[in-house]
Write a protein that holds these residues in place. Structure first.
Motif, PDB file in Angstrom:
ATOM      1  N   GLY A  43       0.829  -1.199   0.000  1.00  0.00           N
ATOM      2  CA  GLY A  43       0.000   0.000   0.000  1.00  0.00           C
ATOM      3  C   GLY A  43       0.862   1.245   0.000  1.00  0.00           C
ATOM      4  O   GLY A  43       2.086   1.180   0.180  1.00  0.00           O
TER       5      GLY A  43
ATOM      6  N   SER B  89      -8.714   0.748  -9.785  1.00  0.00           N
ATOM      7  CA  SER B  89      -9.165   0.934  -8.400  1.00  0.00           C
ATOM      8  C   SER B  89     -10.552   0.335  -8.170  1.00  0.00           C
ATOM      9  O   SER B  89     -10.922   0.023  -7.037  1.00  0.00           O
ATOM     10  CB  SER B  89      -9.180   2.423  -8.047  1.00  0.00           C
ATOM     11  OG  SER B  89     -10.230   3.105  -8.720  1.00  0.00           O
TER      12      SER B  89
ATOM     13  N   THR C 143     -11.571  -2.509  -9.662  1.00  0.00           N
ATOM     14  CA  THR C 143     -11.540  -3.962  -9.844  1.00  0.00           C
ATOM     15  C   THR C 143     -10.469  -4.648  -9.007  1.00  0.00           C
ATOM     16  O   THR C 143     -10.428  -5.873  -8.950  1.00  0.00           O
ATOM     17  CB  THR C 143     -11.299  -4.318 -11.323  1.00  0.00           C
ATOM     18  OG1 THR C 143     -10.070  -3.726 -11.756  1.00  0.00           O
ATOM     19  CG2 THR C 143     -12.437  -3.788 -12.190  1.00  0.00           C
ATOM     20  N   SER C 144      -9.596  -3.862  -8.375  1.00  0.00           N
ATOM     21  CA  SER C 144      -8.490  -4.441  -7.623  1.00  0.00           C
ATOM     22  C   SER C 144      -8.457  -3.857  -6.216  1.00  0.00           C
ATOM     23  O   SER C 144      -8.431  -2.632  -6.047  1.00  0.00           O
ATOM     24  CB  SER C 144      -7.159  -4.164  -8.340  1.00  0.00           C
ATOM     25  OG  SER C 144      -6.061  -4.339  -7.480  1.00  0.00           O
ATOM     26  N   ASP C 145      -8.422  -4.718  -5.213  1.00  0.00           N
ATOM     27  CA  ASP C 145      -8.319  -4.241  -3.835  1.00  0.00           C
ATOM     28  C   ASP C 145      -7.017  -3.488  -3.621  1.00  0.00           C
ATOM     29  O   ASP C 145      -6.981  -2.458  -2.937  1.00  0.00           O
ATOM     30  CB  ASP C 145      -8.389  -5.415  -2.857  1.00  0.00           C
ATOM     31  CG  ASP C 145      -9.774  -6.030  -2.785  1.00  0.00           C
ATOM     32  OD1 ASP C 145     -10.738  -5.355  -3.204  1.00  0.00           O
ATOM     33  OD2 ASP C 145      -9.891  -7.179  -2.315  1.00  0.00           O
ATOM     34  N   GLU C 146      -5.932  -4.005  -4.227  1.00  0.00           N
ATOM     35  CA  GLU C 146      -4.641  -3.344  -4.072  1.00  0.00           C
ATOM     36  C   GLU C 146      -4.651  -1.971  -4.729  1.00  0.00           C
ATOM     37  O   GLU C 146      -4.164  -0.989  -4.164  1.00  0.00           O
ATOM     38  CB  GLU C 146      -3.519  -4.196  -4.682  1.00  0.00           C
ATOM     39  CG  GLU C 146      -3.235  -5.490  -3.948  1.00  0.00           C
ATOM     40  CD  GLU C 146      -4.200  -6.602  -4.328  1.00  0.00           C
ATOM     41  OE1 GLU C 146      -5.057  -6.367  -5.207  1.00  0.00           O
ATOM     42  OE2 GLU C 146      -4.100  -7.693  -3.741  1.00  0.00           O
TER      43      GLU C 146
ATOM     44  N   ALA D  53      -7.229  -0.048  -5.309  1.00  0.00           N
ATOM     45  CA  ALA D  53      -8.096   0.853  -4.549  1.00  0.00           C
ATOM     46  C   ALA D  53      -7.390   1.360  -3.302  1.00  0.00           C
ATOM     47  O   ALA D  53      -7.467   2.545  -2.964  1.00  0.00           O
ATOM     48  CB  ALA D  53      -9.388   0.133  -4.169  1.00  0.00           C
ATOM     49  N   ARG D  54      -6.683   0.476  -2.616  1.00  0.00           N
ATOM     50  CA  ARG D  54      -6.005   0.874  -1.386  1.00  0.00           C
ATOM     51  C   ARG D  54      -4.903   1.895  -1.657  1.00  0.00           C
ATOM     52  O   ARG D  54      -4.798   2.903  -0.960  1.00  0.00           O
ATOM     53  CB  ARG D  54      -5.403  -0.356  -0.700  1.00  0.00           C
ATOM     54  CG  ARG D  54      -4.610  -0.010   0.561  1.00  0.00           C
ATOM     55  CD  ARG D  54      -4.056  -1.233   1.244  1.00  0.00           C
ATOM     56  NE  ARG D  54      -3.199  -2.019   0.369  1.00  0.00           N
ATOM     57  CZ  ARG D  54      -2.305  -2.908   0.815  1.00  0.00           C
ATOM     58  NH1 ARG D  54      -2.171  -3.116   2.113  1.00  0.00           N
ATOM     59  NH2 ARG D  54      -1.560  -3.591  -0.024  1.00  0.00           N
TER      60      ARG D  54
ATOM     61  N   ARG E  59      -6.469   5.273  -2.711  1.00  0.00           N
ATOM     62  CA  ARG E  59      -7.137   5.897  -1.563  1.00  0.00           C
ATOM     63  C   ARG E  59      -6.116   6.494  -0.597  1.00  0.00           C
ATOM     64  O   ARG E  59      -6.240   7.645  -0.166  1.00  0.00           O
ATOM     65  CB  ARG E  59      -7.988   4.849  -0.851  1.00  0.00           C
ATOM     66  CG  ARG E  59      -8.687   5.367   0.403  1.00  0.00           C
ATOM     67  CD  ARG E  59      -9.497   4.272   1.059  1.00  0.00           C
ATOM     68  NE  ARG E  59      -8.666   3.207   1.605  1.00  0.00           N
ATOM     69  CZ  ARG E  59      -8.663   1.961   1.147  1.00  0.00           C
ATOM     70  NH1 ARG E  59      -9.431   1.621   0.129  1.00  0.00           N
ATOM     71  NH2 ARG E  59      -7.880   1.050   1.702  1.00  0.00           N
TER      72      ARG E  59
END
Length: 217
Positions: free
Chosen positions: A48, A132, A134-137, A139-140, A143
């Motif tokens: 992150g 962001s 489609t991917s948790d990584e 998005a994190r 953000r």
């Protein structure tokens, strides 16, 4: 024989130096910048934005940490390079904050639109927004970057309470507008002029980031 020994003795010394350099950190060169960007991309995805460090990125790239500072203005600038976007976020926010906090919300929206709508940049930002979503990584990282390096700098300058909440609300407004305008292409937002979006969204960001929030009795 003495001459031969002299020539024979010089070769191992040179080889030793070359070998040491090969086993050590990468020296500055044509591929160093690319190696740092690749390492940063991996570190941001793994840890992150907040937890990735320039020292850790340098270690993964096999370079001295000073080279990271030599090639990039800081973590925010390096992050922008991992997105293949030739914009220094720090410089953009410096310019936004320079006139003071009055109407800073309007200037933030104007700055975002100016960056996104510049020729050759929109495709990169649309790809980032899609990632962001489609991917948790993805998005994190996005953000954390926006809350810390963009809106967090404004709330810090304003010295307001609930800074993290304010920064997060401002980020939600800008990202929501961006997704609807550039990814989903909602007709009303696509057709709206930049000036109209600035005038309508600017006061909202001003309230989130700077203005006092009335307390409910």
């Amino acid at each position: 024989m003495t001459s031969g020994e002299g020539r024979g003795g010089a070769a191992p010394t040179g080889a030793s130096r070359t070998g040491t350099r090969g086993r050590g950190r990468r020296a500055g060169g044509g591929d160093t910048r690319a190696a740092i960007v690749a390492a940063a991309r991996a570190q941001f995805a793994r840890h992150g934005y907040d937890k990735a460090t320039l020292r850790g990125i340098a270690r993964e790239a096999g370079v001295d940490p000073s080279l990271v500072h030599h090639y990039f203005s800081g973590k925010a600038g390096l992050f922008a390079q991992t997105l293949d976007v030739p914009v220094d976020p720090g410089a953009v926010i410096d310019a936004v904050l320079a006139p003071g906090l009055d109407r800073v919300g309007w200037r933030i929206v104007e700055a975002f639109l100016g960056v996104w709508d510049a020729p050759g940049r929109r495709e990169s930002f649309v790809a980032l927004l899609r990632s962001s979503m489609t991917s948790d990584e993805g998005a994190r990282v996005l953000r954390e970057f926006l809350v810390r390096e963009v809106f967090g700098r404004v709330t810090a300058a304003a010295g307001v309470p609930d800074a993290a909440l304010r920064a997060s609300l401002a980020a939600s407004q800008v990202l929501g507008m961006a997704v609807l305008r550039y990814v989903l292409k909602v007709p009303a937002l696509v057709e709206a002029s930049d000036a109209e979006i600035v005038e309508r969204l600017g006061p909202v960001l001003q309230r989130h980031l700077v203005d006092d929030v009335p307390r409910r009795d």
